[in-house]
Design an enzyme around this catalytic site. Structure first.
Site, PDB file in Angstrom:
ATOM      1  N   TYR A  66       5.938   7.599  -8.143  1.00  0.00           N
ATOM      2  CA  TYR A  66       4.880   7.013  -9.194  1.00  0.00           C
ATOM      3  C   TYR A  66       5.463   7.015 -10.607  1.00  0.00           C
ATOM      4  O   TYR A  66       6.609   6.626 -10.877  1.00  0.00           O
ATOM      5  CB  TYR A  66       3.617   7.674  -8.997  1.00  0.00           C
ATOM      6  CG  TYR A  66       3.191   7.831  -7.391  1.00  0.00           C
ATOM      7  CD1 TYR A  66       3.232   6.579  -6.642  1.00  0.00           C
ATOM      8  CD2 TYR A  66       2.676   8.976  -6.737  1.00  0.00           C
ATOM      9  CE1 TYR A  66       2.762   6.682  -5.212  1.00  0.00           C
ATOM     10  CE2 TYR A  66       2.254   9.108  -5.593  1.00  0.00           C
ATOM     11  CZ  TYR A  66       2.337   7.654  -4.793  1.00  0.00           C
ATOM     12  OH  TYR A  66       2.047   7.843  -3.487  1.00  0.00           O
ATOM     13  N   VAL A 124       0.443  10.338  -0.799  1.00  0.00           N
ATOM     14  CA  VAL A 124      -0.688  11.225  -1.137  1.00  0.00           C
ATOM     15  C   VAL A 124      -1.088  12.125  -0.113  1.00  0.00           C
ATOM     16  O   VAL A 124      -2.062  12.875  -0.245  1.00  0.00           O
ATOM     17  CB  VAL A 124      -1.754  10.375  -2.016  1.00  0.00           C
ATOM     18  CG1 VAL A 124      -1.537   9.779  -3.127  1.00  0.00           C
ATOM     19  CG2 VAL A 124      -2.332   9.237  -0.765  1.00  0.00           C
ATOM     20  N   SER A 153       2.328   6.377   1.066  1.00  0.00           N
ATOM     21  CA  SER A 153       3.200   5.506   0.354  1.00  0.00           C
ATOM     22  C   SER A 153       4.832   5.780   0.800  1.00  0.00           C
ATOM     23  O   SER A 153       5.632   4.959   0.291  1.00  0.00           O
ATOM     24  CB  SER A 153       3.074   5.827  -1.190  1.00  0.00           C
ATOM     25  OG  SER A 153       1.690   5.351  -1.463  1.00  0.00           O
ATOM     26  N   TYR A 201      -1.654  -2.867   6.096  1.00  0.00           N
ATOM     27  CA  TYR A 201      -1.287  -1.978   5.033  1.00  0.00           C
ATOM     28  C   TYR A 201      -1.949  -0.592   5.559  1.00  0.00           C
ATOM     29  O   TYR A 201      -1.105   0.395   5.303  1.00  0.00           O
ATOM     30  CB  TYR A 201      -1.558  -2.276   3.761  1.00  0.00           C
ATOM     31  CG  TYR A 201      -1.246  -1.648   2.787  1.00  0.00           C
ATOM     32  CD1 TYR A 201      -0.166  -1.090   2.152  1.00  0.00           C
ATOM     33  CD2 TYR A 201      -2.305  -0.875   2.004  1.00  0.00           C
ATOM     34  CE1 TYR A 201       0.089  -0.159   1.435  1.00  0.00           C
ATOM     35  CE2 TYR A 201      -2.211  -0.011   0.786  1.00  0.00           C
ATOM     36  CZ  TYR A 201      -0.840   0.286   0.695  1.00  0.00           C
ATOM     37  OH  TYR A 201      -0.564   1.114  -0.382  1.00  0.00           O
ATOM     38  N   LYS A 207       6.564   2.650   2.374  1.00  0.00           N
ATOM     39  CA  LYS A 207       6.664   1.703   1.541  1.00  0.00           C
ATOM     40  C   LYS A 207       8.345   1.153   1.412  1.00  0.00           C
ATOM     41  O   LYS A 207       8.784  -0.109   1.479  1.00  0.00           O
ATOM     42  CB  LYS A 207       6.346   1.667  -0.021  1.00  0.00           C
ATOM     43  CG  LYS A 207       4.607   1.676   0.146  1.00  0.00           C
ATOM     44  CD  LYS A 207       4.179   2.229  -1.489  1.00  0.00           C
ATOM     45  CE  LYS A 207       2.641   1.978  -1.545  1.00  0.00           C
ATOM     46  NZ  LYS A 207       2.139   2.619  -2.802  1.00  0.00           N
TER      47      LYS A 207
END
Length: 305
Positions: free
Chosen positions: A241, A259, A61, A189, A64
């Protein structure tokens, strides 16, 4: 700086025993749970590293904010934010709970999985190969690492087990947030998340953001400043998060976790930071990495608030 980083590694390594490596992507369970490393790039381009800084891991992530910048350059903020919102969710990064209950039905922000999948659908290119080449080119430029590439085994592992992401993507197509071939969008993705990096790569990316989109050394404005501002704002409000508020209070710098155990930080006008610590807390953030960043922020008074 070197002494401080080494001391912070020693002080915080024991926290790794309180976390667990991610297992929902089977390939990630092979990460060393006691690994902890950090790299810092300052405004002069000097690199300081300590601990297991040469550990390779997949970006997950942390990718992103970077792909968001690419989509914003491709389509502009107005169109992108018709597809994905700007608000924190208060839910886990892979939650589907609010997709159907909010109106209009769209991901609340681009830092959660649903939002990042929507962003991936906006990357321009005639096919997935061209789109992934554009993504990799951007990551290589920002990380100053021309050898950056995809970890094939992690990519295949994510593709095989990504049923929750698949469910979200098909829902997003049903409500008109994404268009086109869902499996191709998901494939892009999964590849994006499987780019393999080190702490130093992420520290350079963080410094690029801290430098407001300018390439260090040359001064080239590679990404417009207003787009980097959007990315950094999302990092503050949603980057950790559903622990983003606590991180903003305890650390106070734009950051994005993944992660795979990585955390990328951008301290405006000061430094970029890359951290690896695959042992995660219950929110999906590096448990020792977060503690180390708390200490570093306090020691150097880095909070932007």
């Amino acid at each position: 700086m070197q002494f401080l980083l080494s001391e912070l590694i020693s002080r915080n390594r024991y926290w790794t025993s309180f976390g667990h490596v991610a297992t929902y992507i089977p390939e990630l369970k092979n990460a060393g749970p006691d690994a902890l490393g950090i790299a810092v790039v300052d405004t002069d381009g000097k690199i300081h590293k300590a601990g297991d800084y040469d550990t390779k891991f997949t970006i997950q992530s942390v990718s992103k904010p970077i792909t968001l910048m690419l989509a914003l350059m491709d389509y502009g903020p107005e169109y992108v934010f018709e597809k994905v919102g700007m608000e924190p969710t208060g839910d886990p990064f892979n939650s589907m709970r609010k997709l159907e209950t909010i109106n209009p039905s769209r991901p609340l922000n681009p830092m959660i999985n649903a939002g990042a999948i929507a962003v991936a659908s906006l990357i321009k290119g005639k096919d997935n190969q061209e789109k992934m080449d554009r993504i990799l080119d951007l990551f290589r430029k920002l990380s100053r690492n021309p050898l950056l590439n995809i970890n094939e085994s992690v990519y295949l592992s994510e593709k095989k087990t990504g049923d929750r992401n698949r469910a979200m993507a098909y829902f997003l197509r049903d409500v008109g947030v994404i268009e086109g071939n869902v499996e191709e969008i998901l494939d892009l993705y999964f590849m994006q998340c499987s780019i393999e990096v080190t702490c130093e790569d992420m520290a350079h990316m963080g410094m690029f953001l801290a430098n407001h989109g300018c390439i260090q050394g040359t001064g080239e404005q590679y990404v417009p400043k207003h787009i980097t501002q959007i990315a950094k704002t999302f990092m503050v409000t949603c980057g950790m998060y559903d622990a983003s508020g606590e991180f903003a209070i305890q650390v106070g710098i734009p950051a994005k976790s993944g992660v795979g155990g990585g955390i990328m930080c951008a301290v405006p006008n000061k430094m970029g930071i890359g951290v690896v610590g695959p042992a995660l807390d219950k929110k999906g953030n590096s448990i020792a990495g977060v503690r180390m960043l708390q200490d570093l922020s306090k020691e150097l008074n880095l909070s932007i608030f």
